[in-house]
Design a protein around this motif. Sequence first.
Motif, mmCIF file in Angstrom:
data_model
loop_
_atom_site.group_PDB
_atom_site.id
_atom_site.type_symbol
_atom_site.label_atom_id
_atom_site.label_comp_id
_atom_site.label_asym_id
_atom_site.label_seq_id
_atom_site.Cartn_x
_atom_site.Cartn_y
_atom_site.Cartn_z
ATOM 1 N N ILE A 46 0.866 -1.193 0.000
ATOM 2 C CA ILE A 46 0.000 0.000 0.000
ATOM 3 C C ILE A 46 0.896 1.235 0.000
ATOM 4 N N PRO A 47 0.847 2.054 -1.041
ATOM 5 C CA PRO A 47 1.791 3.179 -1.153
ATOM 6 C C PRO A 47 1.611 4.256 -0.087
ATOM 7 N N GLN A 48 0.369 4.663 0.171
ATOM 8 C CA GLN A 48 0.094 5.703 1.158
ATOM 9 C C GLN A 48 -0.843 5.136 2.225
ATOM 10 N N LYS A 49 -0.264 4.597 3.280
ATOM 11 C CA LYS A 49 -1.068 3.959 4.327
ATOM 12 C C LYS A 49 -1.793 5.006 5.165
ATOM 13 N N ASP A 50 -3.022 4.674 5.572
ATOM 14 C CA ASP A 50 -3.749 5.540 6.486
ATOM 15 C C ASP A 50 -3.925 4.819 7.814
ATOM 16 N N ILE A 51 -4.636 5.431 8.736
ATOM 17 C CA ILE A 51 -4.812 4.849 10.069
ATOM 18 C C ILE A 51 -5.553 3.508 10.000
ATOM 19 N N VAL A 52 -6.449 3.355 9.003
ATOM 20 C CA VAL A 52 -7.180 2.097 8.835
ATOM 21 C C VAL A 52 -6.214 0.974 8.458
ATOM 22 N N SER A 53 -5.233 1.271 7.623
ATOM 23 C CA SER A 53 -4.224 0.276 7.229
ATOM 24 C C SER A 53 -3.469 -0.225 8.454
ATOM 25 N N TRP A 54 -3.013 0.712 9.270
ATOM 26 C CA TRP A 54 -2.262 0.337 10.476
ATOM 27 C C TRP A 54 -3.145 -0.419 11.464
ATOM 28 N N ASN A 55 -4.361 0.043 11.651
ATOM 29 C CA ASN A 55 -5.271 -0.640 12.580
ATOM 30 C C ASN A 55 -5.538 -2.077 12.140
ATOM 31 N N SER A 56 -5.711 -2.271 10.833
ATOM 32 C CA SER A 56 -6.023 -3.603 10.308
ATOM 33 C C SER A 56 -4.869 -4.571 10.509
ATOM 34 N N ILE A 57 -3.645 -4.131 10.225
ATOM 35 C CA ILE A 57 -2.504 -5.042 10.352
ATOM 36 C C ILE A 57 -2.197 -5.334 11.820
ATOM 37 N N ILE A 58 -2.363 -4.324 12.686
ATOM 38 C CA ILE A 58 -2.118 -4.531 14.125
ATOM 39 C C ILE A 58 -3.130 -5.509 14.703
ATOM 40 N N SER A 59 -4.422 -5.289 14.422
ATOM 41 C CA SER A 59 -5.455 -6.203 14.938
ATOM 42 C C SER A 59 -5.333 -7.577 14.296
ATOM 43 N N GLY A 60 -4.834 -7.615 13.033
ATOM 44 C CA GLY A 60 -4.619 -8.900 12.362
ATOM 45 C C GLY A 60 -3.591 -9.745 13.082
ATOM 46 N N TYR A 61 -2.459 -9.136 13.433
ATOM 47 C CA TYR A 61 -1.429 -9.866 14.184
ATOM 48 C C TYR A 61 -1.937 -10.267 15.569
ATOM 49 N N THR A 62 -2.686 -9.383 16.202
ATOM 50 C CA THR A 62 -3.218 -9.682 17.537
ATOM 51 C C THR A 62 -4.166 -10.878 17.486
ATOM 52 N N SER A 63 -5.121 -10.851 16.558
ATOM 53 C CA SER A 63 -6.114 -11.926 16.469
ATOM 54 C C SER A 63 -5.514 -13.241 16.013
ATOM 55 N N ASN A 64 -4.332 -13.186 15.370
ATOM 56 C CA ASN A 64 -3.664 -14.414 14.939
ATOM 57 C C ASN A 64 -2.588 -14.866 15.921
ATOM 58 N N GLY A 65 -2.599 -14.298 17.127
ATOM 59 C CA GLY A 65 -1.737 -14.781 18.196
ATOM 60 C C GLY A 65 -0.304 -14.306 18.165
ATOM 61 N N ASN A 66 0.006 -13.286 17.375
ATOM 62 C CA ASN A 66 1.372 -12.768 17.317
ATOM 63 C C ASN A 66 1.404 -11.386 17.971
ATOM 64 N N ALA A 67 1.348 -11.406 19.303
ATOM 65 C CA ALA A 67 1.255 -10.157 20.055
ATOM 66 C C ALA A 67 2.517 -9.312 19.923
ATOM 67 N N ILE A 68 3.679 -9.961 19.900
ATOM 68 C CA ILE A 68 4.947 -9.222 19.848
ATOM 69 C C ILE A 68 5.031 -8.389 18.573
ATOM 70 N N GLU A 69 4.652 -8.989 17.432
ATOM 71 C CA GLU A 69 4.715 -8.271 16.163
ATOM 72 C C GLU A 69 3.692 -7.135 16.135
ATOM 73 N N ALA A 70 2.530 -7.369 16.741
ATOM 74 C CA ALA A 70 1.510 -6.316 16.816
ATOM 75 C C ALA A 70 2.040 -5.124 17.602
ATOM 76 N N ILE A 71 2.742 -5.390 18.687
ATOM 77 C CA ILE A 71 3.304 -4.316 19.517
ATOM 78 C C ILE A 71 4.402 -3.574 18.754
ATOM 79 N N LYS A 72 5.234 -4.308 18.021
ATOM 80 C CA LYS A 72 6.282 -3.666 17.210
ATOM 81 C C LYS A 72 5.673 -2.717 16.174
ATOM 82 N N LEU A 73 4.608 -3.165 15.532
ATOM 83 C CA LEU A 73 3.941 -2.336 14.523
ATOM 84 C C LEU A 73 3.299 -1.106 15.154
#
Length: 488
Positions: free
Chosen positions: A163-190
């Motif tokens: 995604i060339p120009q990420k917005d807050i929705v992009s970041w929210n989606s990837i963070i919640s994606g990592y969280t819901s898939n059990g990768n809390a550390i990566e979600a926190i890094k993001l």
Amino acid sequence: DSYDYTYLLERCRSSSCLRKIHAQIVIGGFEQNPFLAAKLVGSYGEYGAPNMGDARKVFDNLSDRDVFLWNVMIRGYANLGPFEEALNMYYHMRLSCVSANRYTFPFVLKACGAMKCTERGKVIHAHVVKLAFDLDLFVGNALLAFYAKCGAIAMSRVVFGEIPQKDIVSWNSIISGYTSNGNAIEAIKLFRAMVQEHNFVPDDATLVGILPACAQAAAIHLGFWIHVYIMKSGMKVNAFLASGLISTYGNCGHIKIARDVFDRVCNKNIVVWNAMMRCYGMHGHTDEALDMFSKVIELGLCPDGLMFLCVLSTCSHAGLVSKGWEIFHSMEAYGIQKTEEHYACMVDLLGRARLLNEAARLIETMPIPAGKHVYGALLGASRVHNNIELAEQAAEKLFVLDPDNAGRYILLAKMYEDVGRWQDVARARKQVKEKEIRKPIGCSSVEIESIHHTFGVQDKSHPYAQEIFETLKSLELMEDEELVMTVM
């Protein structure tokens, strides 16, 4: 004219009122007006799934349908179901030679995500690329969320990177994606990268997505930071934010702060009560958890299935067999259907109380098929109380229901070792080897200056691995020297 009907539709407040306006539109001869038709379809969708049949009749009655009308119909099915119909409408639209636009794909992908249909979603992704919408922010965010919902978090990360120009929705989606898939550390890094490197301001959706990761990783410092940020920004603490804060504090052992957050929530719903009850239950505060359950009943709130799981788990850890049975039998009175997880809690409760035969009888009389959670609880209880016969029965079921779980084979092998059945030990370990079942590698995690560092056995992947091992060697030498001095 059509503008008058549009005015009426915008002020319509009930499905019965909507049907009256619809009748007037038909009588007035405007049923083929595409703009009014789109308004009608959208309005029927707003009143829930039972009205989608009427929306479909409006749609099917039209002779000329533009992309906007198709999108409204697809959106209705994507939001309300049946989700399969959203995809059927999309394919029918393509056959009708109507080109999809940037608003079509998010609805179709949402339906694919709801059905966890990865393969069909990949086909839609191919259509997106073919029509050159892959760099569109709106479509990119939908793709990202779709892959995350289907558990394909690696693919979700690829889409995020493209995604060339990420917005807050992009970041929210990837963070919640990592969280819901059990990768809390990566979600926190993001989350840290979003705030510190890219200067995005977190909104309530960001915090709802990251707080469960804080709870999973027991990241108390980040939890404190988020709590302070919420208070300083004047953000309203809704049920989801409150439950996230309570879970984070509970997982980190700060029960008093968790209770303070709970007490400050004005309109508590079941989600907030569940979070606080789980917090009490996991720390052995049985009386407080049961008192909260009684309070929920007194307030006239209807407990859900998750609340009963929390209470049954609390009873299990406290050894309250009679109370557990009482709560278990009361579920039907609240319209809650017992699931496999509820039966697993009861099996665990009976197993901890040495009532293994009663636990086995409960499994035999279950009205639903017993799954891996139920037999896993029985196997664990059999191991604790050294009932090898029952353990073998449970393990036999688990080897079919959960064949790739190495822990089941290893636990049974250890029981065989305890009684000296070495041939059975060899057979169990041979099965693990032949089936190429790998046991998940254990690791330790330490938080230093708000950064999580994870280590496995003889793990040399850390950037400071050499310094770490040299320090450990120095400590071992110092320990040996102290031992020599003590002996002398």
